[in-house]
Design a protein around this motif. Sequence first.
Motif, mmCIF file in Angstrom:
data_model
loop_
_atom_site.group_PDB
_atom_site.id
_atom_site.type_symbol
_atom_site.label_atom_id
_atom_site.label_comp_id
_atom_site.label_asym_id
_atom_site.label_seq_id
_atom_site.Cartn_x
_atom_site.Cartn_y
_atom_site.Cartn_z
ATOM 1 N N PHE A 1 0.839 -1.195 0.000
ATOM 2 C CA PHE A 1 0.000 0.000 0.000
ATOM 3 C C PHE A 1 0.878 1.251 0.000
ATOM 4 N N VAL B 1 -1.651 4.545 4.167
ATOM 5 C CA VAL B 1 -2.414 3.726 5.118
ATOM 6 C C VAL B 1 -2.775 4.522 6.370
ATOM 7 N N CYS C 1 -6.950 6.674 2.088
ATOM 8 C CA CYS C 1 -6.021 5.602 2.475
ATOM 9 C C CYS C 1 -6.461 4.302 1.801
ATOM 10 N N GLU C 2 -5.502 3.461 1.501
ATOM 11 C CA GLU C 2 -5.822 2.202 0.818
ATOM 12 C C GLU C 2 -6.219 1.102 1.787
ATOM 13 N N ALA C 3 -5.846 1.264 3.061
ATOM 14 C CA ALA C 3 -6.192 0.255 4.070
ATOM 15 C C ALA C 3 -6.100 0.872 5.449
ATOM 16 N N LEU D 1 3.325 -5.009 5.071
ATOM 17 C CA LEU D 1 3.436 -4.212 3.850
ATOM 18 C C LEU D 1 4.369 -4.861 2.834
#
Length: 242
Positions: free
Chosen positions: A10, A13, A159-161, A231
């Motif tokens: 990502f 985050v 945010c991606e996660a 990650l």
Amino acid sequence: MTSTPSDPKFKRVMLKISGEALMGDQGFGLHPPTVERIAAEVKSVHDLGVEICMVIGGGNIFRGLQGSAQGMERTTADYMGMLATVMNALAMQSALEGLGVFTRVISAIPMDQVCEPYIRRRAVRHLEKARVVIFAAGTGNPYFTTDTAATLRANEMACEAIFKGTKVDGVYDKDPVKHDDAVRYDKVTYDEVLQKHLGVMDASAIALARDNNKPIIVFSLDEPGGFAGILAGEGTYTTVHG
């Protein structure tokens, strides 16, 4: 293709941790060596080129729900809890900057002498400039937890996660501390979390993540290198997904 440390899974985050995570083995307050250890974990991910937002709870100093349970007016108790999160955010900022990581604390309750007010575009700009952004004071509203605040800010910051750092290495069907036969999930859906009351985050936070298809990765904050490992596509964790 497997992710490598130079190719993290990502790019941006949200890290959500509880206030209790900062108190170490103490029963209350801040334990500076523990704060520094968590800051070092954050730095290791920041060094990979990942943009990081953080939300830290306030339960190590004051819990709004406990205050209201003891007869305090709920909104007052919740505001006190929000102020506790500002104290934790400042402690984390100090630890990160001690490691050479530029950090900004952004509060949903304006207090210009100690941190910035929440302005979405400014917060995004800080991330683009590779600063760690710590969102304090929850959503600025009573009756909402810091879990909900983390999900809200994760959505606003694109945010991606959401990474939820806990004491255990994922989501279990029951409390693994109390039950030896507890089973860990590798993946679980938002609806299963809600239906089975798995306690990942409160219901409004899970619903907000589900409605915006924001994956939640639950991992152990006590595992050295765990945050960076995930990650890089390694480690033990549970993904909450659609």
